[in-house]
Motif scaffolding. Structure first.
Motif, PDB file in Angstrom:
ATOM      1  N   LEU A  65      -5.847   0.328 -15.518  1.00  0.00           N
ATOM      2  CA  LEU A  65      -6.092   1.577 -14.788  1.00  0.00           C
ATOM      3  C   LEU A  65      -7.170   1.387 -13.731  1.00  0.00           C
ATOM      4  O   LEU A  65      -7.075   1.931 -12.624  1.00  0.00           O
ATOM      5  CB  LEU A  65      -6.495   2.681 -15.774  1.00  0.00           C
ATOM      6  N   ALA A  66      -8.203   0.595 -14.054  1.00  0.00           N
ATOM      7  CA  ALA A  66      -9.271   0.341 -13.072  1.00  0.00           C
ATOM      8  C   ALA A  66      -8.712  -0.452 -11.889  1.00  0.00           C
ATOM      9  O   ALA A  66      -9.059  -0.195 -10.722  1.00  0.00           O
ATOM     10  CB  ALA A  66     -10.421  -0.413 -13.733  1.00  0.00           C
ATOM     11  N   THR A  67      -7.821  -1.413 -12.177  1.00  0.00           N
ATOM     12  CA  THR A  67      -7.216  -2.208 -11.100  1.00  0.00           C
ATOM     13  C   THR A  67      -6.363  -1.304 -10.214  1.00  0.00           C
ATOM     14  O   THR A  67      -6.431  -1.366  -8.981  1.00  0.00           O
ATOM     15  CB  THR A  67      -6.316  -3.322 -11.695  1.00  0.00           C
ATOM     16  N   TYR A  68      -5.584  -0.456 -10.839  1.00  0.00           N
ATOM     17  CA  TYR A  68      -4.750   0.476 -10.089  1.00  0.00           C
ATOM     18  C   TYR A  68      -5.631   1.349  -9.181  1.00  0.00           C
ATOM     19  O   TYR A  68      -5.343   1.542  -8.005  1.00  0.00           O
ATOM     20  CB  TYR A  68      -3.931   1.343 -11.047  1.00  0.00           C
ATOM     21  N   GLY A  69      -6.758   1.829  -9.763  1.00  0.00           N
ATOM     22  CA  GLY A  69      -7.684   2.669  -8.992  1.00  0.00           C
ATOM     23  C   GLY A  69      -8.255   1.916  -7.800  1.00  0.00           C
ATOM     24  O   GLY A  69      -8.360   2.457  -6.701  1.00  0.00           O
ATOM     25  N   ALA A  70      -8.608   0.629  -8.040  1.00  0.00           N
ATOM     26  CA  ALA A  70      -9.202  -0.171  -6.958  1.00  0.00           C
ATOM     27  C   ALA A  70      -8.178  -0.408  -5.843  1.00  0.00           C
ATOM     28  O   ALA A  70      -8.506  -0.323  -4.650  1.00  0.00           O
ATOM     29  CB  ALA A  70      -9.690  -1.505  -7.517  1.00  0.00           C
ATOM     30  N   ILE A  71      -6.935  -0.679  -6.213  1.00  0.00           N
ATOM     31  CA  ILE A  71      -5.898  -0.920  -5.204  1.00  0.00           C
ATOM     32  C   ILE A  71      -5.596   0.375  -4.446  1.00  0.00           C
ATOM     33  O   ILE A  71      -5.477   0.388  -3.219  1.00  0.00           O
ATOM     34  CB  ILE A  71      -4.606  -1.478  -5.868  1.00  0.00           C
ATOM     35  N   ALA A  72      -5.519   1.480  -5.195  1.00  0.00           N
ATOM     36  CA  ALA A  72      -5.186   2.761  -4.560  1.00  0.00           C
ATOM     37  C   ALA A  72      -6.267   3.189  -3.576  1.00  0.00           C
ATOM     38  O   ALA A  72      -5.967   3.800  -2.540  1.00  0.00           O
ATOM     39  CB  ALA A  72      -4.990   3.832  -5.631  1.00  0.00           C
ATOM     40  N   SER A  73      -7.545   2.868  -3.883  1.00  0.00           N
ATOM     41  CA  SER A  73      -8.597   3.318  -2.973  1.00  0.00           C
ATOM     42  C   SER A  73      -8.777   2.376  -1.781  1.00  0.00           C
ATOM     43  O   SER A  73      -9.328   2.766  -0.763  1.00  0.00           O
ATOM     44  CB  SER A  73      -9.920   3.500  -3.723  1.00  0.00           C
ATOM     45  N   ASN A  74      -8.299   1.129  -1.881  1.00  0.00           N
ATOM     46  CA  ASN A  74      -8.371   0.179  -0.754  1.00  0.00           C
ATOM     47  C   ASN A  74      -7.014  -0.486  -0.556  1.00  0.00           C
ATOM     48  O   ASN A  74      -6.867  -1.678  -0.806  1.00  0.00           O
ATOM     49  CB  ASN A  74      -9.380  -0.944  -1.051  1.00  0.00           C
ATOM     50  N   PRO A  75      -5.984   0.253  -0.117  1.00  0.00           N
ATOM     51  CA  PRO A  75      -4.618  -0.291  -0.119  1.00  0.00           C
ATOM     52  C   PRO A  75      -4.435  -1.646   0.558  1.00  0.00           C
ATOM     53  O   PRO A  75      -3.781  -2.503  -0.017  1.00  0.00           O
ATOM     54  CB  PRO A  75      -3.785   0.795   0.563  1.00  0.00           C
ATOM     55  N   PRO A  76      -5.040  -1.900   1.737  1.00  0.00           N
ATOM     56  CA  PRO A  76      -4.667  -3.156   2.385  1.00  0.00           C
ATOM     57  C   PRO A  76      -5.401  -4.387   1.848  1.00  0.00           C
ATOM     58  O   PRO A  76      -5.129  -5.491   2.310  1.00  0.00           O
ATOM     59  CB  PRO A  76      -5.041  -2.922   3.857  1.00  0.00           C
ATOM     60  N   SER A  77      -6.288  -4.231   0.868  1.00  0.00           N
ATOM     61  CA  SER A  77      -7.109  -5.391   0.499  1.00  0.00           C
ATOM     62  C   SER A  77      -6.304  -6.449  -0.273  1.00  0.00           C
ATOM     63  O   SER A  77      -5.320  -6.143  -0.948  1.00  0.00           O
ATOM     64  CB  SER A  77      -8.324  -4.944  -0.314  1.00  0.00           C
ATOM     65  N   SER A  78      -6.755  -7.700  -0.176  1.00  0.00           N
ATOM     66  CA  SER A  78      -6.046  -8.809  -0.820  1.00  0.00           C
ATOM     67  C   SER A  78      -6.328  -8.797  -2.330  1.00  0.00           C
ATOM     68  O   SER A  78      -7.347  -8.248  -2.764  1.00  0.00           O
ATOM     69  CB  SER A  78      -6.526 -10.127  -0.240  1.00  0.00           C
ATOM     70  N   PRO A  79      -5.441  -9.436  -3.135  1.00  0.00           N
ATOM     71  CA  PRO A  79      -5.665  -9.473  -4.582  1.00  0.00           C
ATOM     72  C   PRO A  79      -7.020 -10.082  -4.940  1.00  0.00           C
ATOM     73  O   PRO A  79      -7.708  -9.635  -5.859  1.00  0.00           O
ATOM     74  CB  PRO A  79      -4.528 -10.358  -5.096  1.00  0.00           C
ATOM     75  N   LEU A  80      -7.428 -11.118  -4.147  1.00  0.00           N
ATOM     76  CA  LEU A  80      -8.696 -11.781  -4.432  1.00  0.00           C
ATOM     77  C   LEU A  80      -9.871 -10.819  -4.242  1.00  0.00           C
ATOM     78  O   LEU A  80     -10.809 -10.766  -5.043  1.00  0.00           O
ATOM     79  CB  LEU A  80      -8.849 -12.995  -3.508  1.00  0.00           C
ATOM     80  N   LYS A  81      -9.775 -10.049  -3.133  1.00  0.00           N
ATOM     81  CA  LYS A  81     -10.844  -9.078  -2.837  1.00  0.00           C
ATOM     82  C   LYS A  81     -10.905  -8.017  -3.933  1.00  0.00           C
ATOM     83  O   LYS A  81     -11.992  -7.618  -4.367  1.00  0.00           O
ATOM     84  CB  LYS A  81     -10.552  -8.391  -1.487  1.00  0.00           C
TER      85      LYS A  81
END
Ligand code: C5P
Length: 364
Positions: A65-81
Motif C-alpha cells: 500500500l505504501a508503494t502504491y501511495g508513493a507511485i500514485a503521488s509521483n506518477p512519472p518517477s522511476s522504480p529505483l527512485k
C-alpha cells in the motif's frame, strides 16, 4: 477539507468502522475455534508462530500500500527512485518512535492468544472491552483529554456489564461443591467441571485479557499521538507508519516469542508450521486484516470511536458462537452484553472532535 474530500473521508471512516465490527466478530469466533477445537493426533499450532506470521503478512500488505501511495503521488518517477523514496521514508530519523508500540503490540497479541485459549469466546470478548476504560485513562493521563459526565456514566455501566457477564453461570465454576472459603475463592478461577474445554485456566485467561487491555489502551493512545504528530509530514503516511510498526514487531515476535519461548517446542513438535490448517490461516489473515483496519480507524476516526465499533461486535460474535459453535447462551451473559452495548452508546454521545483529538475532523 473541501466538500467532496470531506464526504470521501466520512465514507472511509464509516466503512472502516463497519469493517472493524465484522472483522472483530469473525476473528474472535475463528480464533477461539482454532485454539479450542480438537486437533486429533496433530499438535496444536503455536501462538508465537502465528503472531510472527501476522506481522509478516501485515508488513507485506502495508509495504504494497505504501508503494502504491508513493507511485500514485509521483506518477512519472522511476522504480529505483520510488524504492529510494520508500526506503528513506521507512528508515526516517523518527522511525525509532515505533519501537515501543511495536514491542507492546507484540506482547498484546501474544496475551490475546493466551486469553482466548483459556476463556470462552463471550467472556474474552466482553472482558476485553476493558480496553475502552484503559484507552480513556491513558488519553487523560498522556494527552490531557477530558470526558463528560455522560461518558463517565457509560464507563460505569460498561464495567457493570462486564461484571454481569463474568458472574454468569456459564463462566463461573461450581461454587456449591467447594467446602472452605479458600476453595470457594479458588473455584472462581478454575474452569467449571461441566465445561466442554477442561484445559481452560480462567485465572490465566483473565490475567492475560486484563494485561492485553492495559497494553491496548497505552499503545493505541501512543500510536495515535505519533500518527497525529506526523500527519503534516509527507513521508509518514499511515502505511509507512504501519510498515515501521510491523518491521519493529518482527524482532520481538521472532527472537522472544518464537526462538526463546517456543524454540525447543518447535524443534520437538514438527517445526514452525506444525498444526497449521485452513482455520489457522483464516485466523492469521483476519488478524492481519484487523491490524490494517485498526490503523485506518485510528487515522480517520480515533481510538475511542474504534473501541466503540469493536464493542458492537460483541453482539455479533456472541450470537455467532452460539449459533455456529453451539456455545451456551445465558440470561446473565445476554444482559451483560446488552448493558455493554448501551454503555458504549452512552459513552459515544458525540464528544467534541477536539476532545477526541480526531486526526481528520469529520462531522457525521
Ligand atoms: O484495538 P486493539 O488494541 O485491540 O487492536 C490492536 C491490534 O491492531 C493489534 O493486533 C495490533 O497489532 C494491530 N495494529 C496494527 N496496526 C496499527 C495499530 C494496531 O496492526 N497501526
Amino acid at each position: 477539507p473541501s466538500g467532496w474530500r470531506r464526504q470521501w473521508l466520512s465514507s472511509v471512516q464509516r466503512l472502516s468502522l463497519l469493517l472493524l465490527v465484522l472483522q472483530n466478530s469473525a476473528l474472535v469466533m475463528v480464533m477461539h475455534h482454532s485454539r479450542n477445537s480438537p486437533t486429533g493426533s496433530q499438535p496444536r499450532y503455536l501462538a508465537s508462530t502465528a503472531v510472527l506470521v501476522v506481522e509478516v503478512v501485515k508488513l507485506s500488505a502495508s509495504l504494497s500500500l505504501a508503494t502504491y501511495g508513493a507511485i500514485a503521488s509521483n506518477p512519472p518517477s522511476s522504480p529505483l527512485k520510488t524504492a529510494r523514496h520508500l526506503y528513506q521514508s521507512i528508515f526516517a530519523p523518527d522511525s525509532w518512535k515505533l519501537i515501543v508500540p511495536a514491542a507492546l503490540y507484540t506482547l498484546q497479541n501474544s496475551l490475546v492468544y493466551t486469553a482466548i485459549s483459556n476463556l470462552d469466546a463471550v467472556t474474552f470478548q466482553v472482558t476485553y472491552q476493558l480496553k475502552i476504560l484503559t484507552t480513556v485513562l491513558f488519553s487523560i493521563l498522556l494527552l490531557g483529554r477530558t470526558i463528560s459526565l455522560r461518558q463517565w456514566l457509560g464507563l460505569i455501566l460498561l464495567t457493570l456489564g462486564v461484571a454481569l457477564v463474568q458472574l454468569s453461570p456459564s463462566s463461573t465454576p461450581d461454587i456449591s461443591t467447594a467446602s472452605t472459603w479458600t476453595e470457594k475463592i479458588l473455584s472462581l478461577f478454575t474452569s467449571p467441571s461441566q465445561s466442554p474445554a477442561a484445559h481452560h485456566n480462567v485465572l490465566i485467561g483473565l490475567t492475560a485479557v486484563v494485561g492485553a487491555s492495559l497494553i491496548s489502551g497505552l499503545t493505541c493512545v501512543y500510536f495515535e499521538k505519533i500518527l497525529k504528530d506526523s500527519l503534516g509530514s509527507t513521508s509518514s503516511s499511515i502505511w509507512i507508519r504501519n510498515v515501521q510498526l510491523s518491521f519493529f514487531s518482527i524482532f520481538p515476535a521472532l527472537f522472544i516469542g518464537v526462538m526463546w519461548y517456543d524454540g525447543a517446542n518447535i524443534a520437538q513438535n514438527g517445526g514452525f508450521f506444525a498444526g497449521y490448517n485452513a482455520v489457522v490461516w483464516t485466523t492469521i489473515c483476519l488478524q492481519a486484516l484487523g491490524g490494517l483496519i485498526v490503523a485506518v480507524c485510528i487515522a480517520y476516526a480515533d481510538n475511542l470511536v474504534k473501541n466503540f465499533a469493536a464493542s458492537l461486535s460483541i453482539v455479533l460474535s456472541y450470537a455467532g458462537t452460539a449459533v455456529v459453535f453451539g456455545e451456551k447462551m445465558t440470561l446473565h451473559s445476554t444482559m451483560g452484553a446488552a448493558v455493554v452495548v448501551v454503555a458504549t452508546f452512552l459513552y459515544k454521545s458525540r464528544p467534541s472532535t477536539q476532545q477526541l483529538g480526531t486526526l481528520l475532523p469529520i462531522s457525521n
